[in-house]
Design a protein around this motif. Structure first.
Motif, short mmCIF file in Angstrom:
data_model
loop_
_atom_site.label_atom_id
_atom_site.label_comp_id
_atom_site.label_asym_id
_atom_site.label_seq_id
_atom_site.Cartn_x
_atom_site.Cartn_y
_atom_site.Cartn_z
N LEU A 1 5.63 5.55 7.13
CA LEU A 1 4.45 5.32 7.30
C LEU A 1 3.45 6.29 7.31
O LEU A 1 2.50 6.44 6.74
N ARG A 2 4.01 7.40 8.16
CA ARG A 2 3.15 8.73 8.16
C ARG A 2 2.96 9.29 6.83
O ARG A 2 2.08 9.68 6.54
N ARG A 3 4.05 9.16 5.85
CA ARG A 3 3.91 9.68 4.63
C ARG A 3 3.00 9.02 3.72
O ARG A 3 2.23 9.40 2.83
N ARG A 4 2.83 7.55 3.88
CA ARG A 4 2.20 6.90 2.96
C ARG A 4 0.85 6.86 3.50
O ARG A 4 -0.16 6.44 2.57
N VAL A 5 0.49 6.62 4.47
CA VAL A 5 -1.00 6.43 5.33
C VAL A 5 -1.58 7.52 5.73
O VAL A 5 -0.68 8.48 6.23
#
Lengths: 412, 412
Positions: B56-60
C-alpha cells in the motif's frame, strides 16, 4: 396490538401486557431490565416452558417420552428447570453433556447425537454411561476401542439418515446425501456385523428435519419413521428399546405463519403407539424437541439509544443487534429476510403509528432487527423486544463481534 | 494446485507450500497445529500483514494516512503488530478502544465510528482523548453535555451518510436512508450550529461501502467523497484537518473474483492529494482499511475427524465449522452461498481428485465449509484450511453454538 396490514405475527396473540408493559413471567419488562441493571438481555419465562410441556403431555399419549435437545438453549437455569419436566435430554457436544449432567438428569436418559464426535467426546460419553447415537462406521470402531480399553460396554443407537424427507421443513435433514447419520440402505448390513459383545444395541434415531409448522408433514414423517424402524429392526442384533423419532415441531416466526396443530400430531402418535406395541414391543418412543419447548418462552430485550430520521426513514438504533441475535437479523439460514415479531415492550397499549427500522450498533447494514416495521412512535430509553427468541438465540450469535458487552441471560 | 473447472479462486495463486505442506509465516501448517496442541485454530501471518501495508505504501501517495479498522480483527497480537505499521486506528466500540490503546496507538490517531454509541462509550472516548465520529444530533448533544461536565473539549468529526453509493460493493452503506452517519444534505445546517466553544471540529468521515473489487467503482467513490467534503467544508466552523475517506478495498473470496487493481486506485489518490492541497489544505487524507490489511493473512485450520460416503457424496466431517467461521459457511450476508477458497493443508502436492463437502459437527445442514468442492482425497487427521480468513472470522462467528471448544488464535 394491530399491524396496519396483514399478514400478522401469530406470536402477538399469546403475549400479555399490563399498563402498557409487556409481562414476562409475571413481571414487567421495565422491572426486569431495572433489576438486571443493564440491557440488552435475554429473558426466559420458565413457567411458559412448563406450560408448553404440560400442553404436550395433554396432547401426546403418555407412552411417548419427551426429550429436550439441549442445543436449543443450554443456559443452566433453563436446562435445570426442564430436567424436572421431561423424560430425557439429547446433547450435541461434550460441553452440553456437562450441562445435562449438572442439571441432574440421569445418564441413562441422555443421548448424544452429532456428526464428527471426537475421540475425547466419545470417551466422555462412555464414561458417563449415556447412549451414543452413532453417525458413522468410524464412531462404532471408536466405541469398540473404548470398550476394549475400559472394559465397559458402551450403549449405542444407530442414527439413520432416512430415505425420506420431512416436507416443508425449515431445515431438511434426510432423504438425500447428508453428514447426519448412516444411510438407511446400509444400516441392515451394519447391524448384522455389530459386535454386541462389546457394545449394547439400544435402537435407532431417525430425524428428518426441523422447524416444521405442517402437522400433515410431521405425521407423514412420523409414519415413515416407524415403518423404517420396523424394517431395520428385523436386522437388529437385539430388540429396539429406544426409538428416537426426532421432533421437527416448529414455532411461528414470521408474518402469516400459524402454530402447529398439536392435536393432530398427538392423534397420530396415538396410532403409532398402538402400532409399535405390536411391532416394537420393548421400544420407548421418544420425541426430541428443542425449539418447540423453549423458543416461545424467550424474549430478547434491548434499549433504544438513538432515533434517527434518514431520507424519510425512521431508524431506532439500539444497544443490541445482530451480534446478540443472529437469527432475528436474518443471517442464519434465511434465504429471504423476514421480520421476527418485534414489539416496543413499554408501549404495548399504543397503536403502531409509523414504519421504523430497528438496528444495532454494528458498522454493517446486516445489523437489522426489524426492517420497516409498523411500530408505536418510539424514542431513546424505550425497550425493543424480539419475541420467539428462546431457542438458537444467545448461543447461536456472534457475541464477540465488534467487542460490545455480552447480553445478560435471565430466567424469570 | 488446480481445480478441474474454471473459475478458480484467486487466493490459490499466492499461497506457498513446502513438501506438500501449506506454509504460513514460514512454518508448515502441521507444525503450527502440533505446537498449538489442538485444532481448530486461526493462524495470522504477521509478515503478510506487513507486506500488505508495504505494498500500500508503494502504491498510494505518502500523503495518504493509512488507518486500520480494528473491527476486522481485534486480536491483541494482530492489533499490536499493525500499530507499528499504520498511521492510526478506527474503533467501533469501547472494547475496541481498550484494545487500540493497549496496542500503544496514540489517542490522537484513534477515531471512533458506529451508530448508537452509548453515553458511557462517548464518555470513555472523551476521557481517552480520541476523535468521535458523530453519527447523529444526539451524539453531538451528548458531547456538549460531557464537555460541560468534564471541562474538556471533545474532538469530533461528522460522519456523513453520502448522497452517492459505492457501486458493486459487497456492503453498500450510502446513497439511501441508513443508520450510518448524518445525511449529507442536512450536514451544512448542522455545521453552522456547531458550538465550537464546547467541541473541536476536526473534519468528516465519508464511507460509501465495503468489500469492493472494482478499482473504477472505488475511484468514482473517492472522487465523489472529495467533492462532497469540499462542498461541506464551506459550512464548517473550522478547517478540515481530518478527512476519513473510508476504504472499501475488497479481497477476492469466491471463484472468478480478481484482486483489486491497487495501482489504479493509487494513481487516483495522487490526483486527489493534489486537488486537496488546494481545496482542503490542512486536511490529513485518511484511508481506513480493515479486511484489506488482514483478510488474506488469516487461515482457519480444522482437522478431518470422519470421512463419510452418503448416497454417492463424500463428506469430510471436521472439528471446526460454522460456529467458528460463519462467513465461510455462507451465513453472513451472502445471498447465494459460494465456497471460500479451501485446501487440504497437508496435501498441497496432490491434485484435486474428488468432489467433497467439508462440514462441521453441528446438527444443522448450514454447517458447511465447502460444498461439493474438488479436493485431494482426504482422510481423518488431514488438515482442512480455509483461506482469506483473517477478517471477520473469529469474532464474527457464534463460537458458543453447541458448546464446542473455542478455536485458538495464533499470530505466526
Amino acid at each position: 396490538m394491530r399491524n396496519s396490514a396483514p399478514p400478522r405475527h401469530a406470536a402477538y396473540e399469546r403475549i400479555r401486557s399490563d399498563g402498557g408493559e409487556l409481562v414476562i413471567g409475571g413481571r414487567t419488562v421495565t422491572a426486569i431490565c431495572r433489576e438486571a441493571g443493564r440491557t440488552p438481555l435475554y429473558a426466559y419465562d420458565l413457567a411458559a416452558i412448563s406450560e408448553r410441556v404440560a400442553e404436550l403431555r395433554r396432547r401426546v399419549p403418555q407412552e411417548i417420552h419427551l426429550h429436550y435437545a439441549v442445543k436449543a438453549n443450554p443456559m443452566p437455569a433453563v436446562v435445570g428447570h426442564i430436567a424436572g419436566l421431561v423424560d430425557g435430554f439429547d446433547v450435541a457436544s461434550a460441553g452440553e453433556l456437562r450441562v445435562a449432567l449438572a442439571a441432574g438428569m440421569d445418564a441413562q436418559r441422555i443421548s448424544f447425537a452429532g456428526p464428527g464426535k471426537s475421540t475425547a467426546e466419545l470417551a466422555d460419553a462412555v464414561e458417563a454411561g449415556i447412549t451414543v447415537h452413532v453417525e458413522s462406521e468410524r464412531e462404532i470402531r471408536e466405541l469398540y476401542r473404548i470398550a476394549d480399553e475400559t472394559r465397559r460396554r458402551p450403549a449405542l443407537a444407530v442414527r439413520v439418515n432416512p430415505d425420506f424427507q420431512l416436507k416443508t421443513a425449515g431445515m431438511k435433514m434426510g432423504g438425500g446425501p447428508a453428514q447426519f447419520g448412516i444411510d438407511a440402505e446400509v444400516v441392515p448390513e451394519l447391524l448384522r456385523r455389530l459386535d454386541t459383545g462389546r457394545v449394547e444395541f439400544r435402537g435407532f434415531h431417525i430425524f428428518a428435519g426441523s422447524q416444521n409448522l405442517s402437522a400433515a408433514s410431521i405425521i407423514e414423517a412420523q409414519n415413515s419413521t416407524i415403518a423404517l424402524a420396523e424394517r431395520l429392526a428385523k436386522d437388529a442384533p437385539a430388540p429396539v428399546v429406544d426409538l428416537n423419532m426426532g421432533g421437527g415441531f416448529g414455532i411461528p416466526y414470521f408474518p402469516g405463519e400459524q402454530p402447529l396443530d398439536l392435536a393432530a400430531v398427538g392423534d397420530n402418535l396415538r396410532d403409532i403407539v398402538k402400532r409399535a406395541r405390536q411391532s416394537l414391543p420393548q421400544a420407548r418412543l421418544i420425541i426430541e424437541l428443542g425449539r418447540y419447548l423453549v423458543g416461545e418462552a424467550g424474549y430478547y430485550v434491548c434499549r433504544v439509544v438513538d432515533r434517527k430520521l434518514s431520507r424519510g426513514r425512521v431508524f431506532l438504533v439500539t444497544d443490541g443487534g445482530l451480534h446478540h441475535h443472529l437469527a432475528a437479523s436474518g443471517n442464519f439460514g434465511q434465504v429471504i429476510r423476514k421480520n421476527y415479531p418485534v414489539v416496543i415492550g413499554n408501549r404495548m397499549d399504543e397503536a403502531p403509528a409509523e414504519a421504523a427500522s430497528v438496528v444495532g450498533p454494528l458498522c454493517t447494514p446486516l445489523d437489522l432487527l426489524a426492517d420497516n416495521m409498523m411500530l408505536p412512535v418510539s424514542k431513546p430509553g424505550d425497550l425493543v423486544v424480539v419475541l420467539q427468541s428462546g431457542a438458537y438465540g444467545f448461543t447461536a450469535s456472534p457475541r464477540g463481534f465488534l467487542s460490545h458487552p455480552e447480553p445478560l441471560e435471565i430466567a424469570v
